[in-house]
Every structure is written in C-alpha cells, then in structure tokens.
Design a protein around this motif. Structure first.
Motif, PDB file in Angstrom:
ATOM      1  N   GLN A  69      -1.683  -5.328 -20.405  1.00 33.41           N
ATOM      2  CA  GLN A  69      -1.037  -4.121 -19.916  1.00 33.41           C
ATOM      3  C   GLN A  69      -0.873  -3.121 -21.054  1.00 33.41           C
ATOM      4  OE1 GLN A  69       0.493  -3.136 -16.744  1.00 33.41           O
ATOM      5  NE2 GLN A  69       0.523  -1.222 -17.883  1.00 33.41           N
ATOM      6  N   LEU A  70      -1.196  -1.867 -20.798  1.00 33.80           N
ATOM      7  CA  LEU A  70      -0.996  -0.806 -21.784  1.00 33.80           C
ATOM      8  C   LEU A  70       0.257  -0.034 -21.410  1.00 33.80           C
ATOM      9  CD1 LEU A  70      -1.839   0.888 -24.221  1.00 33.80           C
ATOM     10  CD2 LEU A  70      -3.250   2.267 -22.662  1.00 33.80           C
ATOM     11  N   SER A  71       1.250  -0.078 -22.290  1.00 42.53           N
ATOM     12  CA  SER A  71       2.470   0.698 -22.111  1.00 42.53           C
ATOM     13  C   SER A  71       2.483   1.824 -23.135  1.00 42.53           C
ATOM     14  CB  SER A  71       3.709  -0.189 -22.295  1.00 42.53           C
ATOM     15  OG  SER A  71       3.708  -1.263 -21.365  1.00 42.53           O
ATOM     16  N   GLY A  86      -3.785  13.956 -22.889  1.00 44.77           N
ATOM     17  CA  GLY A  86      -5.149  14.064 -22.383  1.00 44.77           C
ATOM     18  C   GLY A  86      -6.037  12.908 -22.817  1.00 44.77           C
ATOM     19  N   PRO A  87      -6.140  12.627 -24.120  1.00 48.52           N
ATOM     20  CA  PRO A  87      -6.962  11.496 -24.565  1.00 48.52           C
ATOM     21  C   PRO A  87      -6.500  10.157 -23.998  1.00 48.52           C
ATOM     22  CG  PRO A  87      -6.452  12.933 -26.415  1.00 48.52           C
ATOM     23  CD  PRO A  87      -5.622  13.405 -25.261  1.00 48.52           C
ATOM     24  N   THR A  88      -5.192   9.994 -23.821  1.00 48.47           N
ATOM     25  CA  THR A  88      -4.674   8.741 -23.290  1.00 48.47           C
ATOM     26  C   THR A  88      -5.096   8.549 -21.832  1.00 48.47           C
ATOM     27  OG1 THR A  88      -2.760   8.871 -24.767  1.00 48.47           O
ATOM     28  CG2 THR A  88      -2.579   7.393 -22.878  1.00 48.47           C
ATOM     29  N   CYS A  89      -4.977   9.605 -21.046  1.00 50.01           N
ATOM     30  CA  CYS A  89      -5.385   9.517 -19.644  1.00 50.01           C
ATOM     31  C   CYS A  89      -6.897   9.334 -19.524  1.00 50.01           C
ATOM     32  CB  CYS A  89      -4.931  10.761 -18.892  1.00 50.01           C
ATOM     33  SG  CYS A  89      -3.129  10.879 -18.672  1.00 50.01           S
ATOM     34  N   TYR A 241       1.949   3.357 -28.459  1.00 55.18           N
ATOM     35  CA  TYR A 241       1.250   2.506 -27.501  1.00 55.18           C
ATOM     36  C   TYR A 241       1.646   1.059 -27.761  1.00 55.18           C
ATOM     37  CZ  TYR A 241      -1.665   6.698 -27.222  1.00 55.18           C
ATOM     38  OH  TYR A 241      -2.096   7.991 -27.092  1.00 55.18           O
ATOM     39  N   VAL A 242       1.913   0.308 -26.698  1.00 53.12           N
ATOM     40  CA  VAL A 242       2.265  -1.096 -26.823  1.00 53.12           C
ATOM     41  C   VAL A 242       1.277  -1.908 -26.001  1.00 53.12           C
ATOM     42  CG1 VAL A 242       4.037  -2.857 -26.510  1.00 53.12           C
ATOM     43  CG2 VAL A 242       4.699  -0.505 -27.105  1.00 53.12           C
ATOM     44  N   ILE A 243       0.574  -2.823 -26.661  1.00 54.47           N
ATOM     45  CA  ILE A 243      -0.402  -3.657 -25.979  1.00 54.47           C
ATOM     46  C   ILE A 243      -0.393  -5.039 -26.627  1.00 54.47           C
ATOM     47  CG2 ILE A 243      -2.287  -2.768 -27.421  1.00 54.47           C
ATOM     48  CD1 ILE A 243      -4.148  -3.186 -24.991  1.00 54.47           C
ATOM     49  N   SER A 244      -0.301  -6.056 -25.811  1.00 53.28           N
ATOM     50  CA  SER A 244      -0.268  -7.451 -26.278  1.00 53.28           C
ATOM     51  C   SER A 244       0.805  -7.678 -27.340  1.00 53.28           C
ATOM     52  CB  SER A 244      -1.645  -7.850 -26.821  1.00 53.28           C
ATOM     53  OG  SER A 244      -2.631  -7.750 -25.811  1.00 53.28           O
ATOM     54  N   GLY A 245       1.923  -7.001 -27.198  1.00 63.21           N
ATOM     55  CA  GLY A 245       3.030  -7.185 -28.128  1.00 63.21           C
ATOM     56  C   GLY A 245       2.926  -6.397 -29.413  1.00 63.21           C
ATOM     57  N   ASP A 246       1.814  -5.671 -29.614  1.00 59.37           N
ATOM     58  CA  ASP A 246       1.641  -4.854 -30.815  1.00 59.37           C
ATOM     59  C   ASP A 246       1.919  -3.391 -30.495  1.00 59.37           C
ATOM     60  OD1 ASP A 246       0.893  -6.904 -32.565  1.00 59.37           O
ATOM     61  OD2 ASP A 246      -1.184  -6.829 -31.884  1.00 59.37           O
ATOM     62  N   GLY A 250       0.757   6.844 -32.462  1.00 62.16           N
ATOM     63  CA  GLY A 250      -0.159   7.957 -32.588  1.00 62.16           C
ATOM     64  C   GLY A 250      -1.484   7.759 -31.895  1.00 62.16           C
ATOM     65  N   ARG A 251      -2.062   8.849 -31.417  1.00 66.49           N
ATOM     66  CA  ARG A 251      -3.308   8.794 -30.674  1.00 66.49           C
ATOM     67  C   ARG A 251      -4.511   8.445 -31.536  1.00 66.49           C
ATOM     68  NH1 ARG A 251      -2.470  14.048 -32.050  1.00 66.49           N
ATOM     69  NH2 ARG A 251      -4.299  15.366 -32.493  1.00 66.49           N
ATOM     70  N   GLN A 252      -4.356   8.459 -32.864  1.00 63.17           N
ATOM     71  CA  GLN A 252      -5.458   8.050 -33.747  1.00 63.17           C
ATOM     72  C   GLN A 252      -5.843   6.594 -33.559  1.00 63.17           C
ATOM     73  OE1 GLN A 252      -2.459   9.129 -34.684  1.00 63.17           O
ATOM     74  NE2 GLN A 252      -1.715   8.172 -36.570  1.00 63.17           N
ATOM     75  N   HIS A 253      -4.956   5.818 -32.905  1.00 66.54           N
ATOM     76  CA  HIS A 253      -5.243   4.398 -32.658  1.00 66.54           C
ATOM     77  C   HIS A 253      -6.042   4.175 -31.376  1.00 66.54           C
ATOM     78  CE1 HIS A 253      -2.686   2.931 -35.920  1.00 66.54           C
ATOM     79  NE2 HIS A 253      -1.798   3.820 -35.561  1.00 66.54           N
ATOM     80  N   LEU A 254      -6.314   5.219 -30.614  1.00 63.61           N
ATOM     81  CA  LEU A 254      -6.992   5.023 -29.330  1.00 63.61           C
ATOM     82  C   LEU A 254      -8.337   4.317 -29.435  1.00 63.61           C
ATOM     83  CD1 LEU A 254      -6.061   8.312 -27.428  1.00 63.61           C
ATOM     84  CD2 LEU A 254      -5.366   5.989 -26.865  1.00 63.61           C
ATOM     85  N   PRO A 255      -9.164   4.562 -30.461  1.00 65.18           N
ATOM     86  CA  PRO A 255     -10.410   3.792 -30.537  1.00 65.18           C
ATOM     87  C   PRO A 255     -10.165   2.283 -30.625  1.00 65.18           C
ATOM     88  CG  PRO A 255     -10.554   5.699 -31.965  1.00 65.18           C
ATOM     89  CD  PRO A 255      -9.124   5.631 -31.482  1.00 65.18           C
ATOM     90  N   LEU A 256      -9.188   1.866 -31.417  1.00 64.38           N
ATOM     91  CA  LEU A 256      -8.864   0.445 -31.522  1.00 64.38           C
ATOM     92  C   LEU A 256      -8.286  -0.082 -30.219  1.00 64.38           C
ATOM     93  CD1 LEU A 256      -8.554  -2.185 -33.122  1.00 64.38           C
ATOM     94  CD2 LEU A 256      -6.378  -1.289 -34.007  1.00 64.38           C
ATOM     95  N   ILE A 257      -7.385   0.705 -29.611  1.00 62.24           N
ATOM     96  CA  ILE A 257      -6.783   0.286 -28.345  1.00 62.24           C
ATOM     97  C   ILE A 257      -7.851   0.132 -27.277  1.00 62.24           C
ATOM     98  CG2 ILE A 257      -5.270   1.076 -26.475  1.00 62.24           C
ATOM     99  CD1 ILE A 257      -3.492   2.351 -28.694  1.00 62.24           C
TER     100      ILE A 257
END
Length: 257
Positions: A69-71, A86-89, A241-246, A250-257
């Motif tokens: 789940q992505l929170s 925008g990038p998140t959506c 952003y919270v995913i798998s407990g991490d 910042g949106r700079q993490h979107l490629p990793l997410i």
C-alpha cells in the motif's frame, strides 16, 4: 584562502552541500541532477522534475499483484505537497494503484529575518529563501501558480474533511485532494471556513450531512491519532510517502517508489 572561500560562498547564498552552480543558477542537492544534465546538454525538450537515480520504468498494473500500500502524508497549505501532487497521481495511474491520503498539519514556517542576524539565523534565512526560489523554479516549468500558498492558512478543517470523504466516499478522495490544492493555489477556496469546505465536498460528490458534527468531534480526534502515528514512524514533514514501513520525504523519491 579557506576562510575567504567559506565567506564568499555563504555571501553568495550557498548554505549546504552538495550545491551546484550552473549558468548562474544554484541547486542544492543531488535530486537536481536531471535538470542540471538538461541544462548542460542544451535544454532540449521539457525541463525534467527532481529525482534521485533513474530506475527502469514499468507500466504494468500492480493492482492485482498484492503490492504494498502506498500512503502519502499531505498538508494542504504546503506548496511542496502541491508540487508533488501531479507526479504522484501520474505514478498511481501508471501502476494501477490507489493512494491512501493522510492529512498531517505541519507547523507554520517561522519568519527568519531580523534587524540583526547571527550566523545561524542568517543561515536559516538564506536556506528558506533558496527553497522558495526552488519551488517557484519547478512550478514555473509546469505552469503552476503558487502565490496562494504564501498566505497564512489553517488547513485543519480541510484535513478533517479528507478523513470524512475517505470514510463516506473513499473513491472520491483523490478528486477532493486535487480540488483543495487547486483552490488554495488559485486563491478561490476559503480553506478555514466550514461553508467553503462543505461546498467543495458537495461539488466533489461527497455527502455533507453530518460533517459539521464529525469536524467538531470524531474527525478532530482521528486527525490527532493519524498525526501521532506518523510521528512515531519518523514522519515530520510533507509530502512524505510511506510504503512497506519505510518513509520517503519528497517527490525526488518517486523513481525508487
């Protein structure tokens, strides 16, 4: 010579490392390397957004794969959160996932200017000035207006309304989030007035009856509980952003997410 370099850099507005200076523009942090590359190679095409490293892109739907789940923790008064919307959506659409939007009321920024400044105070002011310029730079790339965010806002009621719409009509949460951010950016939404928030709920298609009682009682308690849980996880700022407990700030993490 060393001390002269430190003074000169500080006077020029360099407050931390790594700082890149390209064609007179200053960038703090490696998340700006995509734009720096774009600048150094002739500014061909649209300017890229911030990002850390590039990962192989996937456009496969993850909705049926049992993925994590992505929170996303947001504060409606935050221009950083608006710029990441925008990038998140887009990411959610590409992966075929829904987002669990979590309201978090961050403290208002404190004024740092003064008649007399010590080095620490001046450092905070220079950093705040840079961060504002950086936001405006990337907002201009995407044609986004941010002036509405530089007024004082209490986003508590809008955050409680997000919890209400998640409870009553969860499929409408994203539309509500987008409309609140757009209303603040354009200066058309009185975010602290219950009448305006109720009108926005109705416009989004969510029920309004019962919201006033929810906002005064259960909703306020739910908001406090979510904020407490986020703080326990180490979330201190938006957009996180919270995913798998991490947690990733910042949106700079979107490629990793």
């Amino acid at each position: 010579l060393h001390d002269h370099i430190q003074r000169t850099a500080f006077d020029a507005g360099i407050f931390g490392v790594p700082t890149y200076v390209v064609d007179g523009e200053m960038y703090f942090g490696r998340e700006h390397l995509p734009r720096i590359r774009w600048t150094l190679t002739g500014r061909m095409g649209a300017p890229p957004d911030v990002a850390y490293r590039d990962f192989p892109e996937t456009h496969e739907s993850l909705a049926a794969s049992g993925s994590s789940q992505l929170s996303v923790a947001i504060d409606f008064k935050s221009p950083n959160a608006y710029l990441a919307l925008g990038p998140t959506c887009t990411l959610a659409d590409e992966l075929g996932i829904s987002i669990d939007w979590l309201p978090m009321i961050a403290p208002a920024a404190k004024a740092t200017a003064g008649s007399s400044e010590d080095r620490g105070t001046r450092h905070r002011r220079i950093r705040a000035d840079y961060l504002k310029r950086d936001l405006l730079r990337y907002a201009a790339d995407r044609g986004l207006e941010l002036s509405g965010f530089y007024r004082e806002h209490d986003s508590t009621l809008a955050g409680i309304a997000l919890l209400w719409i998640k409870r009553q009509s969860p499929s409408l949460a994203r539309a509500y989030v987008e409309r609140v951010f757009q209303g603040i950016a354009r200066g058309t939404l009185a975010v602290e007035e219950e009448r305006s928030i109720c009108a926005l709920l109705a416009e989004t298609g969510a029920p309004v009856s019962g919201f006033d009682a929810f906002a005064r009682g259960e909703g306020r308690n739910d908001l406090a509980a979510i904020e407490s849980k986020l703080r326990e996880m180490g979330v201190f700022e938006v957009k996180t952003y919270v995913i798998s407990g991490d947690a990733f700030l910042g949106r700079q993490h979107l490629p990793l997410i």
